[in-house]
Design a protein around this motif. Structure first.
Motif, PDB file in Angstrom:
ATOM      1  N   ALA A  14       9.230   8.221  13.126  1.00 20.58           N
ATOM      2  CA  ALA A  14       9.160   8.363  11.676  1.00 20.58           C
ATOM      3  C   ALA A  14       9.567   7.037  11.045  1.00 20.58           C
ATOM      4  O   ALA A  14      10.526   6.403  11.484  1.00 20.58           O
ATOM      5  CB  ALA A  14      10.095   9.479  11.211  1.00 20.58           C
ATOM      6  N   TRP A  15       8.825   6.619  10.023  1.00 19.87           N
ATOM      7  CA  TRP A  15       9.078   5.363   9.328  1.00 19.87           C
ATOM      8  C   TRP A  15       9.237   5.643   7.837  1.00 19.87           C
ATOM      9  O   TRP A  15       8.525   6.466   7.279  1.00 19.87           O
ATOM     10  CB  TRP A  15       7.913   4.395   9.526  1.00 19.87           C
ATOM     11  N   THR A  16      10.139   4.937   7.193  1.00 17.07           N
ATOM     12  CA  THR A  16      10.337   5.068   5.753  1.00 17.07           C
ATOM     13  C   THR A  16       9.579   3.951   5.055  1.00 17.07           C
ATOM     14  O   THR A  16       9.727   2.780   5.396  1.00 17.07           O
ATOM     15  CB  THR A  16      11.834   4.974   5.401  1.00 17.07           C
ATOM     16  N   ILE A  17       8.749   4.342   4.083  1.00 19.45           N
ATOM     17  CA  ILE A  17       7.990   3.375   3.300  1.00 19.45           C
ATOM     18  C   ILE A  17       8.086   3.730   1.818  1.00 19.45           C
ATOM     19  O   ILE A  17       8.496   4.845   1.466  1.00 19.45           O
ATOM     20  CB  ILE A  17       6.506   3.340   3.728  1.00 19.45           C
ATOM     21  N   ARG A  18       7.679   2.790   0.958  1.00 21.36           N
ATOM     22  CA  ARG A  18       7.614   3.076  -0.470  1.00 21.36           C
ATOM     23  C   ARG A  18       6.333   3.846  -0.764  1.00 21.36           C
ATOM     24  O   ARG A  18       5.282   3.575  -0.163  1.00 21.36           O
ATOM     25  CB  ARG A  18       7.615   1.775  -1.282  1.00 21.36           C
ATOM     26  N   LYS A  19       6.409   4.804  -1.680  1.00 23.86           N
ATOM     27  CA  LYS A  19       5.214   5.538  -2.099  1.00 23.86           C
ATOM     28  C   LYS A  19       4.218   4.550  -2.676  1.00 23.86           C
ATOM     29  O   LYS A  19       4.594   3.592  -3.347  1.00 23.86           O
ATOM     30  CB  LYS A  19       5.557   6.590  -3.146  1.00 23.86           C
ATOM     31  N   GLY A  20       2.951   4.783  -2.390  1.00 25.34           N
ATOM     32  CA  GLY A  20       1.887   3.940  -2.915  1.00 25.34           C
ATOM     33  C   GLY A  20       1.513   2.775  -2.024  1.00 25.34           C
ATOM     34  O   GLY A  20       0.612   2.010  -2.358  1.00 25.34           O
ATOM     35  N   MET A  21       2.186   2.634  -0.875  1.00 26.54           N
ATOM     36  CA  MET A  21       1.843   1.545   0.037  1.00 26.54           C
ATOM     37  C   MET A  21       0.478   1.781   0.661  1.00 26.54           C
ATOM     38  O   MET A  21       0.107   2.912   0.970  1.00 26.54           O
ATOM     39  CB  MET A  21       2.870   1.419   1.167  1.00 26.54           C
ATOM     40  N   THR A  22      -0.245   0.679   0.865  1.00 24.92           N
ATOM     41  CA  THR A  22      -1.515   0.761   1.591  1.00 24.92           C
ATOM     42  C   THR A  22      -1.214   0.817   3.086  1.00 24.92           C
ATOM     43  O   THR A  22      -0.099   0.509   3.521  1.00 24.92           O
ATOM     44  CB  THR A  22      -2.389  -0.465   1.301  1.00 24.92           C
ATOM     45  N   ALA A  23      -2.230   1.172   3.860  1.00 27.61           N
ATOM     46  CA  ALA A  23      -2.051   1.254   5.312  1.00 27.61           C
ATOM     47  C   ALA A  23      -1.574  -0.071   5.916  1.00 27.61           C
ATOM     48  O   ALA A  23      -0.654  -0.067   6.735  1.00 27.61           O
ATOM     49  CB  ALA A  23      -3.337   1.732   5.973  1.00 27.61           C
ATOM     50  N   PRO A  24      -2.125  -1.234   5.523  1.00 28.56           N
ATOM     51  CA  PRO A  24      -1.613  -2.485   6.094  1.00 28.56           C
ATOM     52  C   PRO A  24      -0.148  -2.744   5.731  1.00 28.56           C
ATOM     53  O   PRO A  24       0.630  -3.225   6.558  1.00 28.56           O
ATOM     54  CB  PRO A  24      -2.514  -3.566   5.499  1.00 28.56           C
ATOM     55  N   GLN A  25       0.245  -2.412   4.500  1.00 22.43           N
ATOM     56  CA  GLN A  25       1.650  -2.595   4.106  1.00 22.43           C
ATOM     57  C   GLN A  25       2.555  -1.696   4.930  1.00 22.43           C
ATOM     58  O   GLN A  25       3.634  -2.122   5.364  1.00 22.43           O
ATOM     59  CB  GLN A  25       1.825  -2.291   2.617  1.00 22.43           C
ATOM     60  N   ALA A  26       2.144  -0.462   5.146  1.00 26.34           N
ATOM     61  CA  ALA A  26       2.937   0.459   5.959  1.00 26.34           C
ATOM     62  C   ALA A  26       3.024  -0.032   7.397  1.00 26.34           C
ATOM     63  O   ALA A  26       4.082   0.038   8.027  1.00 26.34           O
ATOM     64  CB  ALA A  26       2.337   1.862   5.904  1.00 26.34           C
ATOM     65  N   ALA A  27       1.923  -0.558   7.916  1.00 27.41           N
ATOM     66  CA  ALA A  27       1.934  -1.111   9.279  1.00 27.41           C
ATOM     67  C   ALA A  27       2.909  -2.281   9.365  1.00 27.41           C
ATOM     68  O   ALA A  27       3.567  -2.479  10.388  1.00 27.41           O
ATOM     69  CB  ALA A  27       0.528  -1.550   9.684  1.00 27.41           C
ATOM     70  N   GLY A  28       3.030  -3.042   8.283  1.00 32.54           N
ATOM     71  CA  GLY A  28       3.949  -4.169   8.252  1.00 32.54           C
ATOM     72  C   GLY A  28       5.409  -3.765   8.339  1.00 32.54           C
ATOM     73  O   GLY A  28       6.254  -4.573   8.731  1.00 32.54           O
TER      74      GLY A  28
END
Length: 82
Positions: A21-35
């Motif tokens: 499980a990874w925590t990301i900001r809402k609205g991130m694109t797939a490449p940003q989440a991969a980063g």
């Protein structure tokens, strides 16, 4: 509730040996989440195979999700859904 207040969400990655499980900001694109996993993943991103969590649980595996047609291929503009 706290994640929502902070504008965060969780996304999952799964492989043969583990799921994370990874925590990301809402609205991130797939490449940003991969980063979030590794900066090289963001730079080299092409496509991601995605499946909704509930569909994944219902299918029981990634291969069954693929067989039933709920696995999707998403590009660089995909906004990651929780």
């Amino acid at each position: 509730a706290t994640y929502s207040t902070l504008g965060l969400q969780t996304y999952f990655t799964s492989g043969e040996k583990e799921s994370r499980a990874w925590t990301i900001r809402k609205g991130m694109t797939a490449p940003q989440a991969a980063g979030v996993i590794h900066s090289d993943f963001e730079r080299g991103f092409i496509r991601a195979e995605t499946v909704a969590y509930d569909d994944f649980v219902k299918c029981g595996s990634l291969s069954k999700a693929r067989d039933t047609g709920v696995l999707r291929s998403e590009g660089k503009e995909y906004i990651v859904a929780e």
